[in-house]
Motif scaffolding. Structure first.
Motif, PDB file in Angstrom:
ATOM      1  N   LEU A  63       0.829  -1.210   0.000  1.00 33.54           N
ATOM      2  CA  LEU A  63       0.000   0.000   0.000  1.00 33.54           C
ATOM      3  C   LEU A  63       0.860   1.255   0.000  1.00 33.54           C
ATOM      4  N   ALA A  64       1.959   1.199   0.755  1.00 32.32           N
ATOM      5  CA  ALA A  64       2.866   2.354   0.818  1.00 32.32           C
ATOM      6  C   ALA A  64       3.458   2.624  -0.566  1.00 32.32           C
ATOM      7  N   ILE A  65       3.815   1.546  -1.276  1.00 31.97           N
ATOM      8  CA  ILE A  65       4.363   1.702  -2.634  1.00 31.97           C
ATOM      9  C   ILE A  65       3.303   2.311  -3.554  1.00 31.97           C
ATOM     10  N   MET A  66       2.074   1.778  -3.462  1.00 31.56           N
ATOM     11  CA  MET A  66       1.000   2.270  -4.340  1.00 31.56           C
ATOM     12  C   MET A  66       0.732   3.760  -4.107  1.00 31.56           C
ATOM     13  N   ARG A  67       0.698   4.154  -2.835  1.00 29.58           N
ATOM     14  CA  ARG A  67       0.440   5.554  -2.494  1.00 29.58           C
ATOM     15  C   ARG A  67       1.575   6.466  -2.985  1.00 29.58           C
ATOM     16  N   GLU A  68       2.806   6.012  -2.743  1.00 30.36           N
ATOM     17  CA  GLU A  68       3.966   6.817  -3.143  1.00 30.36           C
ATOM     18  C   GLU A  68       4.010   6.968  -4.675  1.00 30.36           C
ATOM     19  N   GLN A  69       3.778   5.849  -5.362  1.00 31.88           N
ATOM     20  CA  GLN A  69       3.773   5.896  -6.832  1.00 31.88           C
ATOM     21  C   GLN A  69       2.657   6.808  -7.336  1.00 31.88           C
ATOM     22  N   ALA A  70       1.479   6.698  -6.721  1.00 35.41           N
ATOM     23  CA  ALA A  70       0.332   7.502  -7.163  1.00 35.41           C
ATOM     24  C   ALA A  70       0.642   8.993  -7.037  1.00 35.41           C
ATOM     25  N   LEU A  71       1.289   9.386  -5.954  1.00 36.84           N
ATOM     26  CA  LEU A  71       1.604  10.804  -5.757  1.00 36.84           C
ATOM     27  C   LEU A  71       2.693  11.274  -6.722  1.00 36.84           C
ATOM     28  N   LYS A  72       3.668  10.392  -6.992  1.00 38.58           N
ATOM     29  CA  LYS A  72       4.710  10.727  -7.981  1.00 38.58           C
ATOM     30  C   LYS A  72       4.081  10.895  -9.362  1.00 38.58           C
ATOM     31  N   ILE A  73       3.213   9.950  -9.716  1.00 40.97           N
ATOM     32  CA  ILE A  73       2.528   9.993 -11.014  1.00 40.97           C
ATOM     33  C   ILE A  73       1.715  11.282 -11.121  1.00 40.97           C
ATOM     34  N   ASN A  74       1.063  11.658 -10.024  1.00 43.25           N
ATOM     35  CA  ASN A  74       0.281  12.898 -10.015  1.00 43.25           C
ATOM     36  C   ASN A  74       1.165  14.091 -10.373  1.00 43.25           C
ATOM     37  N   LYS A  75       2.332  14.174  -9.774  1.00 47.23           N
ATOM     38  CA  LYS A  75       3.247  15.310 -10.045  1.00 47.23           C
ATOM     39  C   LYS A  75       3.656  15.338 -11.524  1.00 47.23           C
TER      40      LYS A  75
END
Ligand code: TMP
Length: 236
Positions: A148-160
């Motif tokens: 979940l931590a990976i998914m959240r971190e990736q999602a925020l990076k992708i957002n940027k």
């Protein structure tokens, strides 16, 4: 690449087996649904547009170090992808209030958030994709805390990355939905990134350039998918 048996058919895409067990062919349909399939229609050219847009955006993300299931474009409607095992947790990132968020919390549309909101939904059509939190995901053993931590971190990076890109073509990235999958002990981005799974508003006018045109009967649906394909394609 040999197109084999249908492995899975969803509302907007079909996954076919190939001669390589690690690879699948992802076919984009023109079919469109909304409100859990209650509203059905066809958007001529949507398959071609969503395939091209997803190929372009997966490529862009790769250039920024985000790995995904995308391997390469095969044809107008088809891409080759890694055979991931999808985690049934949809990750939604919201930069501006709209859609189900406004409905659920009684918010006005168009509030720009200082910090993006990340939400998790259980991917289950029969249950209408209910909102869930980390504890639900772990209790139901859909993903571990680390995953979940990976998914959240990736999602925020992708957002940027996506926010910066869309800003450069005068479009606001309002919100979007991502899906992740497991592939050889790793978690990678999967599914698609398109006007079906994102909300795009034109800077200045706030004209909607996404599937809300279909959901809300705003007209110019085909034209808008085509316009988004061209606006993104010209830059990438
Ligand atoms: P929502 O405001 O309806 O919850 O949608 C949030 C984002 O998720 C929006 O960008 C559209 C996308 N989305 C999907 O990709 N699939 C869906 O089934 C739904 C309801 C929304």
């Amino acid at each position: 690449m040999e197109k084999g048996k249908v492995l899975y058919e969803g509302k907007a895409k079909i996954l076919y087996q190939t001669d390589d067990p690690d690879l699948l062919l992802q076919y984009f349909k023109d079919d469109a649904t909304a409100f859990d399939g209650i509203k059905k229609g066809t958007i001529v050219g949507k398959g071609v547009a969503n395939n091209k847009i997803s190929c372009n955006l997966f490529d862009l993300l790769k250039q920024h170090g985000i790995d995904s299931h995308f391997v390469r474009k095969l044809s107008d409607n088809e891409m080759l992808v890694k055979n991931v095992s999808i985690i049934p947790v949809e990750v939604v990132v919201r930069n501006i209030s709209t859609g189900s968020l406004c409905k659920r919390y009684g918010l006005d549309e168009g509030i720009v958030f200082e910090t993006p909101i990340v939400e998790l939904y259980y991917k289950d059509d029969a249950l209408h994709d209910p909102l869930m939190n980390d504890d639900h995901v772990m209790a139901m053993e859909l993903a571990t805390r680390e995953e979940l931590a990976i998914m959240r971190e990736q999602a925020l990076k992708i957002n940027k990355i996506l926010q910066e890109f869309f800003d450069s073509i005068d479009i606001k990235l309002v919100d979007f939905k991502l899906e992740f999958g497991r592939f050889k002990e790793r978690i990678i981005l999967a599914d698609e990134i398109s006007p079906d799974t994102c909300r795009f508003w034109e800077k200045g006018t706030n004209r909607k350039l996404d599937k809300d045109r279909f959901r809300q009967d705003l007209g110019d649906v085909e034209k808008t998918y085509n316009e988004m394909m061209n606006r993104i394609g010209r830059k990438l």
